[in-house]
Scaffold this motif. Structure first.
Motif, PDB file in Angstrom:
ATOM      1  N   ALA A  29       0.818  -1.217   0.000  1.00 22.39           N
ATOM      2  CA  ALA A  29       0.000   0.000   0.000  1.00 22.39           C
ATOM      3  C   ALA A  29       0.850   1.265   0.000  1.00 22.39           C
ATOM      4  O   ALA A  29       0.329   2.368  -0.189  1.00 22.39           O
ATOM      5  N   SER A  30       2.146   1.129   0.207  1.00 24.42           N
ATOM      6  CA  SER A  30       3.017   2.307   0.197  1.00 24.42           C
ATOM      7  C   SER A  30       3.039   2.917  -1.189  1.00 24.42           C
ATOM      8  O   SER A  30       3.116   2.201  -2.195  1.00 24.42           O
ATOM      9  N   ASP A  31       2.972   4.246  -1.251  1.00 23.63           N
ATOM     10  CA  ASP A  31       2.918   4.888  -2.555  1.00 23.63           C
ATOM     11  C   ASP A  31       3.942   5.998  -2.739  1.00 23.63           C
ATOM     12  O   ASP A  31       3.913   6.728  -3.724  1.00 23.63           O
ATOM     13  N   TYR A  32       4.835   6.121  -1.787  1.00 19.41           N
ATOM     14  CA  TYR A  32       5.852   7.154  -1.886  1.00 19.41           C
ATOM     15  C   TYR A  32       7.114   6.628  -1.234  1.00 19.41           C
ATOM     16  O   TYR A  32       7.061   6.099  -0.116  1.00 19.41           O
ATOM     17  N   PHE A  33       8.238   6.783  -1.915  1.00 20.12           N
ATOM     18  CA  PHE A  33       9.496   6.221  -1.445  1.00 20.12           C
ATOM     19  C   PHE A  33      10.583   7.278  -1.530  1.00 20.12           C
ATOM     20  O   PHE A  33      10.622   8.080  -2.466  1.00 20.12           O
ATOM     21  N   ILE A  34      11.455   7.251  -0.536  1.00 23.61           N
ATOM     22  CA  ILE A  34      12.509   8.258  -0.456  1.00 23.61           C
ATOM     23  C   ILE A  34      13.831   7.583  -0.134  1.00 23.61           C
ATOM     24  O   ILE A  34      13.866   6.627   0.644  1.00 23.61           O
ATOM     25  N   TRP A  35      14.890   8.109  -0.700  1.00 25.69           N
ATOM     26  CA  TRP A  35      16.239   7.727  -0.291  1.00 25.69           C
ATOM     27  C   TRP A  35      16.852   8.880   0.477  1.00 25.69           C
ATOM     28  O   TRP A  35      16.795  10.042   0.045  1.00 25.69           O
ATOM     29  N   TYR A  36      17.461   8.510   1.620  1.00 27.27           N
ATOM     30  CA  TYR A  36      18.163   9.484   2.430  1.00 27.27           C
ATOM     31  C   TYR A  36      19.632   9.089   2.561  1.00 27.27           C
ATOM     32  O   TYR A  36      19.974   7.919   2.584  1.00 27.27           O
ATOM     33  N   LYS A  37      20.460  10.104   2.701  1.00 30.23           N
ATOM     34  CA  LYS A  37      21.891   9.914   2.948  1.00 30.23           C
ATOM     35  C   LYS A  37      22.195  10.483   4.325  1.00 30.23           C
ATOM     36  O   LYS A  37      21.792  11.606   4.639  1.00 30.23           O
ATOM     37  N   GLN A  38      22.895   9.700   5.134  1.00 31.67           N
ATOM     38  CA  GLN A  38      23.258  10.208   6.447  1.00 31.67           C
ATOM     39  C   GLN A  38      24.758  10.133   6.637  1.00 31.67           C
ATOM     40  O   GLN A  38      25.349   9.051   6.648  1.00 31.67           O
ATOM     41  N   GLU A  39      25.350  11.285   6.808  1.00 34.79           N
ATOM     42  CA  GLU A  39      26.776  11.373   7.107  1.00 34.79           C
ATOM     43  C   GLU A  39      26.960  11.446   8.619  1.00 34.79           C
ATOM     44  O   GLU A  39      26.037  11.810   9.352  1.00 34.79           O
ATOM     45  N   SER A  40      28.140  11.094   9.054  1.00 37.00           N
ATOM     46  CA  SER A  40      28.426  11.034  10.481  1.00 37.00           C
ATOM     47  C   SER A  40      28.138  12.368  11.149  1.00 37.00           C
ATOM     48  O   SER A  40      28.593  13.423  10.700  1.00 37.00           O
ATOM     49  N   GLY A  41      27.362  12.320  12.237  1.00 37.87           N
ATOM     50  CA  GLY A  41      27.073  13.529  12.995  1.00 37.87           C
ATOM     51  C   GLY A  41      25.985  14.408  12.404  1.00 37.87           C
ATOM     52  O   GLY A  41      25.709  15.493  12.925  1.00 37.87           O
ATOM     53  N   LYS A  42      25.371  13.945  11.339  1.00 41.19           N
ATOM     54  CA  LYS A  42      24.325  14.730  10.691  1.00 41.19           C
ATOM     55  C   LYS A  42      23.024  13.936  10.627  1.00 41.19           C
ATOM     56  O   LYS A  42      23.012  12.722  10.812  1.00 41.19           O
ATOM     57  N   GLY A  43      21.950  14.627  10.368  1.00 39.25           N
ATOM     58  CA  GLY A  43      20.677  13.953  10.193  1.00 39.25           C
ATOM     59  C   GLY A  43      20.517  13.445   8.777  1.00 39.25           C
ATOM     60  O   GLY A  43      21.303  13.788   7.888  1.00 39.25           O
ATOM     61  N   PRO A  44      19.529  12.606   8.544  1.00 36.40           N
ATOM     62  CA  PRO A  44      19.269  12.115   7.180  1.00 36.40           C
ATOM     63  C   PRO A  44      19.005  13.274   6.226  1.00 36.40           C
ATOM     64  O   PRO A  44      18.270  14.200   6.545  1.00 36.40           O
ATOM     65  N   GLN A  45      19.628  13.178   5.079  1.00 36.01           N
ATOM     66  CA  GLN A  45      19.486  14.226   4.066  1.00 36.01           C
ATOM     67  C   GLN A  45      18.781  13.651   2.851  1.00 36.01           C
ATOM     68  O   GLN A  45      19.180  12.612   2.324  1.00 36.01           O
ATOM     69  N   PHE A  46      17.749  14.318   2.400  1.00 33.93           N
ATOM     70  CA  PHE A  46      16.973  13.875   1.244  1.00 33.93           C
ATOM     71  C   PHE A  46      17.858  13.782   0.005  1.00 33.93           C
ATOM     72  O   PHE A  46      18.635  14.689  -0.287  1.00 33.93           O
ATOM     73  N   ILE A  47      17.738  12.657  -0.717  1.00 31.74           N
ATOM     74  CA  ILE A  47      18.474  12.514  -1.966  1.00 31.74           C
ATOM     75  C   ILE A  47      17.512  12.579  -3.144  1.00 31.74           C
ATOM     76  O   ILE A  47      17.641  13.423  -4.026  1.00 31.74           O
ATOM     77  N   ILE A  48      16.561  11.671  -3.145  1.00 32.87           N
ATOM     78  CA  ILE A  48      15.639  11.574  -4.267  1.00 32.87           C
ATOM     79  C   ILE A  48      14.405  10.811  -3.811  1.00 32.87           C
ATOM     80  O   ILE A  48      14.484   9.990  -2.887  1.00 32.87           O
ATOM     81  N   ASP A  49      13.290  11.083  -4.435  1.00 34.68           N
ATOM     82  CA  ASP A  49      12.070  10.367  -4.106  1.00 34.68           C
ATOM     83  C   ASP A  49      11.397   9.864  -5.380  1.00 34.68           C
ATOM     84  O   ASP A  49      11.747  10.249  -6.487  1.00 34.68           O
ATOM     85  N   ILE A  50      10.432   8.992  -5.178  1.00 32.20           N
ATOM     86  CA  ILE A  50       9.681   8.471  -6.309  1.00 32.20           C
ATOM     87  C   ILE A  50       8.298   8.052  -5.836  1.00 32.20           C
ATOM     88  O   ILE A  50       8.143   7.523  -4.731  1.00 32.20           O
ATOM     89  N   ARG A  51       7.316   8.313  -6.642  1.00 31.34           N
ATOM     90  CA  ARG A  51       5.953   7.910  -6.310  1.00 31.34           C
ATOM     91  C   ARG A  51       5.632   6.594  -7.006  1.00 31.34           C
ATOM     92  O   ARG A  51       6.267   6.228  -7.994  1.00 31.34           O
ATOM     93  N   SER A  52       4.619   5.930  -6.510  1.00 35.88           N
ATOM     94  CA  SER A  52       4.336   4.575  -6.990  1.00 35.88           C
ATOM     95  C   SER A  52       3.812   4.534  -8.414  1.00 35.88           C
ATOM     96  O   SER A  52       3.756   3.457  -9.018  1.00 35.88           O
ATOM     97  N   ASN A  53       3.460   5.680  -8.981  1.00 34.61           N
ATOM     98  CA  ASN A  53       2.987   5.682 -10.374  1.00 34.61           C
ATOM     99  C   ASN A  53       4.147   5.822 -11.368  1.00 34.61           C
ATOM    100  O   ASN A  53       3.932   5.971 -12.565  1.00 34.61           O
ATOM    101  N   MET A  54       5.364   5.775 -10.843  1.00 33.44           N
ATOM    102  CA  MET A  54       6.564   5.845 -11.675  1.00 33.44           C
ATOM    103  C   MET A  54       7.418   4.617 -11.407  1.00 33.44           C
ATOM    104  O   MET A  54       7.310   3.996 -10.345  1.00 33.44           O
ATOM    105  N   ASP A  55       8.299   4.273 -12.346  1.00 35.29           N
ATOM    106  CA  ASP A  55       9.233   3.183 -12.085  1.00 35.29           C
ATOM    107  C   ASP A  55      10.693   3.645 -12.139  1.00 35.29           C
ATOM    108  O   ASP A  55      11.598   2.882 -11.813  1.00 35.29           O
TER     109      ASP A  55
END
Lengths: 113, 113
Positions: A29-55
């Motif tokens: 049922a998930s319809d939105y996906f995100i990749w995050y990058k986390q460097e040491s001492g930092k919070g997750p940083q948005f890289i790219i996302d994709i919705r379920s209507n795309m491949d």
């Protein structure tokens, strides 16, 4: 419970090579996906996302592929650089309900000079 | 635009003590989220505020955790009394609209000894 997981906990690549980080998700049922990058001492940083209507979706040096048939998500990084060394998390979200993200356990990417 | 700010960046407390974490979201962001990563595992959702109201607190582990967001601006997360298993990194994130990717703070690393 439903969760997002990763196949490999650590990935080591040569500088300049392409990297592929994989993720399996279990909630159809998930319809939105995100990749995050986390460097040491930092919070997750948005890289790219994709919705379920795309491949496939491309960004700068990064591409995300979504295969809903097998519930698989991947992040491709072209010409990997030392600055790409970090932990990468995939996350899923059902945007029609709660806006919480469900994260995978993370993959550490090590770039060899 | 200032990012999401968390304070303190590190906290070491003894078992049984109380600790209060603070999060200042990006100005104007109505949505505020708390997540945590314990024992090197995946990042897990704790709760979601919309302005001063708790929209979803399904991830709060037990009644030793209390989150507040008085006035709909900054938020605090209190752990009382702290237990060893509470050690980890606590992340705050904020977003303007619930269905957009959000911005994470750098986290507070909590160590309970």
């Amino acid at each position: 419970g439903e969760s997002v997981g990763l196949h490999l906990p650590t990935l080591s690549v040569q500088e300049g090579d392409n990297s592929i980080i994989n993720c399996a998700y279990s909630n159809s049922a998930s319809d939105y996906f995100i990749w995050y990058k986390q460097e040491s001492g930092k919070g997750p940083q948005f890289i790219i996302d994709i919705r379920s209507n795309m491949d496939k979706r491309q960004g700068q040096r990064v591409t995300v592929l979504l295969n809903k048939t097998v519930k698989h998500l991947s992040l491709q990084i072209a010409a990997t650089q030392p600055g790409d060394s970090a932990v990468y998390f995939c996350a899923e979200n059902m945007q029609d309900s709660s806006y919480k993200l469900i994260f995978g356990s993370g993959t550490r990417l090590l770039v060899r000079p | 635009e200032a990012g999401v700010t968390q304070f303190p960046s590190h906290s070491v407390i003894e078992k049984g003590q109380t600790v209060t974490l603070r999060c200042d979201p990006i100005s104007g962001h109505d949505n505020l989220y708390w997540y945590r990563r314990v024992m090197g595992k995946e990042i897990k959702f704790l709760l979601h505020f919309v302005k001063e109201s708790k929209q979803d607190e399904s991830g709060m582990p037990n009644n030793r955790f209390l989150a507040e967001r008085t006035g709909g601006t900054y938020s605090t997360l209190k752990v009382q009394p702290a237990e060893l298993e509470d050690s980890g990194v606590y992340f705050c994130a904020s977003s303007h609209k619930s269905n957009y990717g959000y911005t994470f703070g750098s986290g507070t690393r909590l160590t309970v000894v």
